[in-house]
Structure formats: structure tokens, C-alpha cells
Design a protein around this motif. Structure first.
Motif, mmCIF file in Angstrom:
data_model
loop_
_atom_site.group_PDB
_atom_site.id
_atom_site.type_symbol
_atom_site.label_atom_id
_atom_site.label_comp_id
_atom_site.label_asym_id
_atom_site.label_seq_id
_atom_site.Cartn_x
_atom_site.Cartn_y
_atom_site.Cartn_z
ATOM 1 N N ASP A 84 0.892 -1.005 0.148
ATOM 2 C CA ASP A 84 -0.018 0.015 0.135
ATOM 3 C C ASP A 84 0.854 1.242 -0.013
ATOM 4 O O ASP A 84 1.594 1.544 0.915
ATOM 5 C CB ASP A 84 -0.835 -0.061 1.297
ATOM 6 C CG ASP A 84 -2.086 -0.829 1.138
ATOM 7 O OD1 ASP A 84 -2.491 -1.349 0.003
ATOM 8 O OD2 ASP A 84 -2.541 -1.246 2.088
ATOM 9 N N CYS A 85 0.665 2.066 -0.796
ATOM 10 C CA CYS A 85 1.333 3.379 -1.030
ATOM 11 C C CYS A 85 0.559 4.668 -0.709
ATOM 12 O O CYS A 85 -0.521 4.689 -0.919
ATOM 13 C CB CYS A 85 1.848 3.593 -2.300
ATOM 14 S SG CYS A 85 3.021 2.377 -2.936
ATOM 15 N N LEU A 86 1.187 5.507 0.045
ATOM 16 C CA LEU A 86 0.517 6.698 0.445
ATOM 17 C C LEU A 86 -0.023 7.516 -0.689
ATOM 18 O O LEU A 86 -1.179 8.004 -0.423
ATOM 19 C CB LEU A 86 1.429 7.713 1.627
ATOM 20 C CG LEU A 86 0.573 8.988 2.002
ATOM 21 C CD1 LEU A 86 -0.428 8.482 2.940
ATOM 22 C CD2 LEU A 86 1.577 9.654 2.808
ATOM 23 N N PRO A 138 7.026 1.480 5.139
ATOM 24 C CA PRO A 138 7.763 2.754 4.850
ATOM 25 C C PRO A 138 7.043 3.347 3.393
ATOM 26 O O PRO A 138 7.262 4.398 3.194
ATOM 27 C CB PRO A 138 8.928 2.197 4.546
ATOM 28 C CG PRO A 138 8.909 0.863 4.388
ATOM 29 C CD PRO A 138 7.802 0.372 5.043
ATOM 30 N N ASN A 139 6.161 2.693 2.646
ATOM 31 C CA ASN A 139 5.527 3.100 1.520
ATOM 32 C C ASN A 139 4.314 3.784 1.861
ATOM 33 O O ASN A 139 3.760 4.605 1.125
ATOM 34 C CB ASN A 139 4.952 2.195 0.715
ATOM 35 C CG ASN A 139 6.404 1.270 0.006
ATOM 36 O OD1 ASN A 139 7.294 1.986 -0.363
ATOM 37 N ND2 ASN A 139 6.342 -0.019 -0.091
ATOM 38 N N LEU A 140 3.811 3.653 3.046
ATOM 39 C CA LEU A 140 2.474 4.171 3.424
ATOM 40 C C LEU A 140 2.511 5.242 4.642
ATOM 41 O O LEU A 140 2.287 6.329 4.651
ATOM 42 C CB LEU A 140 1.520 3.190 3.934
ATOM 43 C CG LEU A 140 0.063 3.858 4.311
ATOM 44 C CD1 LEU A 140 -0.641 4.415 3.588
ATOM 45 C CD2 LEU A 140 -0.555 2.356 4.671
ATOM 46 N N PHE A 141 3.621 4.872 5.759
ATOM 47 C CA PHE A 141 3.712 5.698 6.848
ATOM 48 C C PHE A 141 4.831 6.607 7.192
ATOM 49 O O PHE A 141 5.717 6.348 6.273
ATOM 50 C CB PHE A 141 3.502 4.664 8.190
ATOM 51 C CG PHE A 141 1.951 4.217 8.452
ATOM 52 C CD1 PHE A 141 0.981 4.770 8.184
ATOM 53 C CD2 PHE A 141 2.215 2.671 8.765
ATOM 54 C CE1 PHE A 141 -0.300 4.237 8.483
ATOM 55 C CE2 PHE A 141 0.926 1.967 8.845
ATOM 56 C CZ PHE A 141 -0.229 2.724 8.755
ATOM 57 N N LYS A 198 13.342 4.289 -1.334
ATOM 58 C CA LYS A 198 11.979 4.901 -2.172
ATOM 59 C C LYS A 198 10.778 4.883 -1.205
ATOM 60 O O LYS A 198 9.577 4.909 -1.506
ATOM 61 C CB LYS A 198 11.656 3.541 -3.327
ATOM 62 C CG LYS A 198 12.764 3.882 -4.300
ATOM 63 C CD LYS A 198 12.311 3.315 -5.644
ATOM 64 C CE LYS A 198 12.897 3.474 -6.976
ATOM 65 N NZ LYS A 198 12.587 2.718 -8.155
ATOM 66 N N ALA A 199 11.386 5.252 0.132
ATOM 67 C CA ALA A 199 10.283 5.561 1.079
ATOM 68 C C ALA A 199 9.778 6.819 0.598
ATOM 69 O O ALA A 199 9.995 7.864 1.643
ATOM 70 C CB ALA A 199 10.672 5.286 2.574
ATOM 71 N N TYR A 200 8.746 7.296 0.067
ATOM 72 C CA TYR A 200 8.438 8.785 -0.626
ATOM 73 C C TYR A 200 7.643 9.511 0.754
ATOM 74 O O TYR A 200 8.071 10.587 0.738
ATOM 75 C CB TYR A 200 7.434 8.475 -1.609
ATOM 76 C CG TYR A 200 8.130 7.912 -3.144
ATOM 77 C CD1 TYR A 200 9.193 8.328 -3.353
ATOM 78 C CD2 TYR A 200 7.286 6.884 -3.688
ATOM 79 C CE1 TYR A 200 9.622 7.841 -4.455
ATOM 80 C CE2 TYR A 200 7.841 6.429 -4.915
ATOM 81 C CZ TYR A 200 9.123 6.954 -5.021
ATOM 82 O OH TYR A 200 9.746 6.110 -6.333
ATOM 83 N N PRO A 201 6.796 8.939 1.387
ATOM 84 C CA PRO A 201 6.560 9.653 2.460
ATOM 85 C C PRO A 201 7.667 10.282 3.458
ATOM 86 O O PRO A 201 7.598 11.385 3.822
ATOM 87 C CB PRO A 201 5.641 8.635 3.364
ATOM 88 C CG PRO A 201 5.147 7.653 2.303
ATOM 89 C CD PRO A 201 6.184 7.583 1.626
ATOM 90 N N LYS A 202 8.417 9.640 3.618
ATOM 91 C CA LYS A 202 9.800 9.895 4.577
ATOM 92 C C LYS A 202 10.412 11.300 3.612
ATOM 93 O O LYS A 202 10.869 12.132 4.506
ATOM 94 C CB LYS A 202 10.795 8.812 4.995
ATOM 95 C CG LYS A 202 11.846 9.287 5.521
ATOM 96 C CD LYS A 202 12.960 7.986 5.728
ATOM 97 C CE LYS A 202 14.065 8.568 6.470
ATOM 98 N NZ LYS A 202 15.086 9.460 5.517
#
Length: 227
Positions: A84-86, A138-141, A198-202
Motif C-alpha cells: 500500500d502506497c500513501l 515505509p511506503n505508507l507511513f 524509495k520511502a516517498y512519505p519519508k
């Protein structure tokens, strides 16, 4: 958020801290962290300490391990999927679930301390909870810190955390639109920002860490680079 400002913030983040190195070390060893494993929980706690979470005292590590493992046992089935991605996640539809995950984790005991001759509980707290949720999804939070959520007018609870994720989601959508308008692919973002993950939210959190926690203005610095 302008892509140029995000790029500058991520560059400064890389210069100001070595947080990525410890995160990548943990993520490489345990790409899908399982908190029903004592070994992996210990690795998580050591990483949390490296990211400034002082509530996880070594003397009370058994308390920390017990709290995290019990939370995971109760809530593993409630966690979002690992892919799941944000960016396209339905936050409104999953608001109650995320609030519950966050608040329950935040309230678990991390340690104990003496105050006025009495032993009192030290909780995992909102910063420890956010960082734990981030590292398992990491993809979501996203992580956050106290100065960030206070500056953004958010409460240090599950409702405030969902608000933070919503803000990050909006920023990610703006960045994606700018990339598309420039004829660039979304998957090239980490390379463009010179990130090793690739943890975009971070990445958006890094912008807030630079602008709020470290009080740097990427817009001003970007203008300096242009001159």
C-alpha cells in the motif's frame, strides 16, 4: 510543494544527518520487519534509539520488547498491506483503523522511571509510534517529531497523525504533477532527490525536518544556488 525545494531539503538532510544509513541498514537486513520475532524487535528498538527515541532504555529493554510484541500480536491483521502506497491510499476510508493502530502503539509501555520515589510508566509515545509504523510500512507511513506536528497545528495522537499523512499525501501529489508536466517518470523521484531509498512519505518528512526541526528554508537556499 515545489520539486526544487524538496530536492534542496533532501540534499540538506543528507548533509545534516546520517539517519538514512541506519534506516537502510535495518531495511536491508529486514525488508519486511516482523514484530512477532524477538530478534527483529530488538533490531527495531536499536534503530529507534539511533533515531533519538530515548524512551527505549537498555535497562528496560524487556519491557519495550514485551509491549511492541503484544501490540503486534493484537494488531498485525489490522495493518495495511506492505505494498500500500500513501500517494493513492484512501486515508478517509481507513482513518479509524490508522488512528487505532497509532494510539494503541503510542500508549504501550516502553520503560519505567523513578519520579518522587515512585516507579512510573514511560510510554512509547507519538514519536516512537510514528517511527515504528514507518519502518514496518515505509511506503505508507512516515516518521515525525514533536516540533513538526506542533508547528503544523496537529495533536500528538492518531487523529493528528492521520492529518500529517494527509498533508504528506497532498505534497506527494503536487510533486508527481510537477514531474509529469516536466515529462519525468514518478519512479525516477528517488534518483532525482539523490536518495538511496524509495520511502516517498519519508522524503516529504525530510522536508519538514529541514524546514521546521532544523529551521532551514529550502526556498531561500534554492535561490542562492540559482545565482
Amino acid at each position: 510543494m515545489k520539486l526544487a525545494y524538496l530536492r534542496t531539503a533532501c540534499y540538506l538532510y543528507n548533509q545534516f544527518s546520517d539517519y538514512d544509513a541506519s534506516y537502510l541498514s535495518l531495511a536491508t537486513k529486514y525488508p519486511n520487519l516482523q514484530l512477532n520475532s524477538k530478534t527483529q524487535v530488538i533490531a527495531l528498538i536499536e534503530w529507534l534509539r539511533s533515531w533519538g527515541c530515548r524512551q527505549f532504555k537498555k535497562a528496560d529493554e524487556d519491557i519495550s520488547i514485551d509491549g511492541i510484541m503484544k501490540w503486534y500480536e493484537i494488531n498485525e491483521s489490522k495493518l495495511p498491506l506492505t505494498d500500500d502506497c500513501l500517494l493513492d491510499y484512501e486515508l478517509s476510508a481507513n482513518r479509524i483503523r490508522i488512528i487505532g493502530l497509532f494510539d494503541e502503539l503510542s500508549n504501550w509501555r516502553a520503560a519505567r522511571k523513578e519520579r518522587d520515589g515512585q516507579r512510573i510508566d514511560v510510554r512509547i509515545g507519538p514519536v516512537g509510534a510514528a517511527k515504528t509504523l514507518f519502518v514496518i510500512r515505509p511506503n505508507l507511513f512516515s516518521p515525525w517529531d514533536t516540533s513538526i506536528y506542533k508547528k503544523l497545528g496537529l495533536e500528538g495522537n492518531g487523529s493528528g497523525y492521520v492529518g500529517y499523512l494527509s498533508r504528506i499525501q497532498e505534497e506527494l501529489k503536487e510533486v508527481k504533477a510537477e514531474l509529469q508536466n516536466a515529462g519525468m517518470e514518478w519512479d525516477n523521484l528517488s534518483k532525482l532527490l539523490q536518495k538511496r531509498h524509495k520511502a516517498y512519505p519519508k522524503m516529504i518528512d525530510e522536508y519538514f525536518w529541514i524546514t521546521i526541526t532544523q529551521r532551514c528554508d529550502p526556498a531561500v537556499i534554492e535561490k542562492f544556488f540559482i545565482k
